[in-house]
Design a protein around this motif. Structure first.
Motif, PDB file in Angstrom:
ATOM      1  N   GLY A 141     -10.757 -34.514  51.976  1.00 41.82           N
ATOM      2  CA  GLY A 141     -11.164 -35.883  51.703  1.00 41.82           C
ATOM      3  C   GLY A 141     -10.063 -36.885  51.989  1.00 41.82           C
ATOM      4  N   GLU A 142      -8.828 -36.525  51.674  1.00 40.73           N
ATOM      5  CA  GLU A 142      -7.693 -37.435  51.893  1.00 40.73           C
ATOM      6  C   GLU A 142      -7.418 -37.676  53.370  1.00 40.73           C
ATOM      7  N   ILE A 143      -7.728 -36.693  54.219  1.00 40.10           N
ATOM      8  CA  ILE A 143      -7.463 -36.860  55.649  1.00 40.10           C
ATOM      9  C   ILE A 143      -8.722 -37.248  56.424  1.00 40.10           C
ATOM     10  N   GLY A 144      -9.796 -37.561  55.713  1.00 38.11           N
ATOM     11  CA  GLY A 144     -11.000 -38.063  56.347  1.00 38.11           C
ATOM     12  C   GLY A 144     -11.985 -37.030  56.845  1.00 38.11           C
ATOM     13  N   GLN A 145     -11.775 -35.740  56.526  1.00 34.30           N
ATOM     14  CA  GLN A 145     -12.701 -34.699  56.961  1.00 34.30           C
ATOM     15  C   GLN A 145     -13.929 -34.599  56.048  1.00 34.30           C
ATOM     16  N   LEU A 146     -13.781 -35.001  54.793  1.00 39.25           N
ATOM     17  CA  LEU A 146     -14.900 -35.032  53.842  1.00 39.25           C
ATOM     18  C   LEU A 146     -14.906 -36.413  53.191  1.00 39.25           C
ATOM     19  N   ALA A 147     -15.581 -37.319  53.803  1.00 41.96           N
ATOM     20  CA  ALA A 147     -15.558 -38.707  53.347  1.00 41.96           C
ATOM     21  C   ALA A 147     -16.074 -38.825  51.917  1.00 41.96           C
ATOM     22  N   GLY A 148     -15.286 -39.511  51.086  1.00 44.57           N
ATOM     23  CA  GLY A 148     -15.707 -39.794  49.722  1.00 44.57           C
ATOM     24  C   GLY A 148     -15.327 -38.753  48.700  1.00 44.57           C
ATOM     25  N   VAL A 149     -14.811 -37.589  49.117  1.00 45.74           N
ATOM     26  CA  VAL A 149     -14.423 -36.554  48.160  1.00 45.74           C
ATOM     27  C   VAL A 149     -13.081 -36.905  47.538  1.00 45.74           C
ATOM     28  N   ARG A 150     -13.029 -36.856  46.215  1.00 47.99           N
ATOM     29  CA  ARG A 150     -11.811 -37.170  45.482  1.00 47.99           C
ATOM     30  C   ARG A 150     -11.375 -35.967  44.651  1.00 47.99           C
ATOM     31  N   ARG A 151     -10.123 -35.964  44.290  1.00 51.60           N
ATOM     32  CA  ARG A 151      -9.637 -34.933  43.375  1.00 51.60           C
ATOM     33  C   ARG A 151      -9.847 -35.437  41.951  1.00 51.60           C
ATOM     34  N   ILE A 152     -10.936 -35.065  41.351  1.00 58.31           N
ATOM     35  CA  ILE A 152     -11.326 -35.581  40.047  1.00 58.31           C
ATOM     36  C   ILE A 152     -10.290 -35.240  38.985  1.00 58.31           C
ATOM     37  N   MET A 153      -9.627 -34.107  39.145  1.00 57.58           N
ATOM     38  CA  MET A 153      -8.641 -33.689  38.157  1.00 57.58           C
ATOM     39  C   MET A 153      -7.534 -34.737  37.991  1.00 57.58           C
ATOM     40  N   ASP A 154      -7.161 -35.402  39.077  1.00 55.94           N
ATOM     41  CA  ASP A 154      -6.126 -36.437  38.978  1.00 55.94           C
ATOM     42  C   ASP A 154      -6.601 -37.607  38.117  1.00 55.94           C
ATOM     43  N   TYR A 155      -7.860 -37.960  38.242  1.00 55.46           N
ATOM     44  CA  TYR A 155      -8.405 -39.060  37.447  1.00 55.46           C
ATOM     45  C   TYR A 155      -8.443 -38.685  35.965  1.00 55.46           C
TER      46      TYR A 155
END
Length: 323
Positions: free
Chosen positions: A203-217
């Motif tokens: 997600g961070e490099i644009g391969q999976l648009a919109g995916v976030r690391r929820i654990m960080d939040y």
């Protein structure tokens, strides 16, 4: 078969037969040795939790050497508590080597698990779909906290089960140790062969648009500095060790164990495995492909454990006496 007969069979027919119970240390030197052995295993555990071995790699190597020397008497006598050395030292060495799995010349892979998951779900990416349905970065919800709690329970549950097995099913502990450590080591091999980035990285490099690391939040909403310290100790050594999912592999291994040795609890372990799988995909920590390969590692380790660590309760087949 009596305990005495089982022990005699073990001594006669070799190392695959486990003595039923360790002899308690009856001398002062024996008690001191046991205390030193336990202290070294505890030092290994604390080293992982506090990141000491990462900051001073020599300390981790020194711990391995000192612990191996301290446990040599147990290896000679084949006492049951030797398997605590196998369990703790096996996981510690796994942790050390895991940190180097992303430092080879093999490039980190991103695309193949995405393609597999989309093929499996008819063009839909499960992580993208779940996060769109359930996650709002502006408002952390109950599902987010529960998913993260499930993920982090992995760092407690297998070891709590290990203690329970040792206290309540002691003769089966060797097989449990082989199962858990073997599962991790099979996964470690794949970390080196196929270093794979998780969905949040994609997600961070644009391969999976919109995916976030929820654990960080979630971690930031609870206690940012504490979360950062824990992640630095447990995640930073290799943040692209996604294939296979060791979380899934070990959790599924616990279910395999329960099916045979704790059948009344097997359903609960299966439910825990299912919840863990859902949490790992939703949080963006693993692909479904990672989960499948993790379960395959657990099945392979279970087959190995059944082969190399039989319990004393199983009948010992003695060859016919030769005249």
């Amino acid at each position: 078969m009596s305990v005495a007969a089982e022990t005699a069979a073990y001594r006669r027919w070799g190392p695959l037969r486990i003595p039923p119970l360790p002899d308690p240390p009856s001398t002062l030197s024996g008690r001191l040795l046991l205390g030193g052995q336990a202290a070294l295993l505890l030092a290994m555990t604390l080293s992982v939790a506090t990141r000491t071995w990462q900051d001073h790699i020599w300390f981790g190597l020194l711990l391995i050497g000192a612990t191996a020397i301290a446990w040599l008497p147990e290896l000679r006598h084949r006492r049951l508590r030797t398997w605590w050395f196998v369990y703790v030292a096996g996981i510690f060495v796994y942790t050390l080597l895991r940190a180097f799995a992303d430092e080879t010349d093999i490039p980190v892979r991103v695309g193949y698990p995405i393609a597999f998951d989309r093929w499996l779900f008819l063009g839909t990416d499960p992580t993208v779909w779940l996060q769109r349905q359930l996650f709002d970065p502006r408002e952390i919800g109950l599902a987010d906290y529960l998913a993260v709690a499930t993920h982090w329970s992995f760092f407690i549950t297998p070891h709590a089960v290990a203690i329970g097995v040792f206290l309540l099913q002691r003769r089966h502990f060797p097989r449990f140790a082989v199962l858990v450590v073997g599962t991790m080591w099979l996964g470690l091999v794949l970390f080196f062969i196929v270093p794979t980035a998780p969905p949040w990285f994609a997600g961070e490099i644009g391969q999976l648009a919109g995916v976030r690391r929820i654990m960080d939040y979630v971690g930031g909403s609870i206690h940012g500095s504490a979360y950062s310290s824990l992640y630095a100790a447990l995640g930073e050594p290799n943040s692209v060790a996604a294939m296979p999912s060791i979380h899934m592999a070990v959790t599924f291994a616990l279910y395999l164990w329960a099916r045979r040795h704790l059948p009344r609890l097997a359903g609960w372990f299966l439910a825990y495995t299912a919840v863990m799988a859902l949490a790992l995909v939703y949080l963006g920590e693993h692909y479904v492909a990672d989960l499948i390969v993790g379960m395959a590692c657990a099945l392979a380790a279970w087959a190995i454990a059944l082969k190399v660590a039989p319990e004393l309760s199983e009948p010992v087949t003695q060859p016919a006496d030769r005249g």
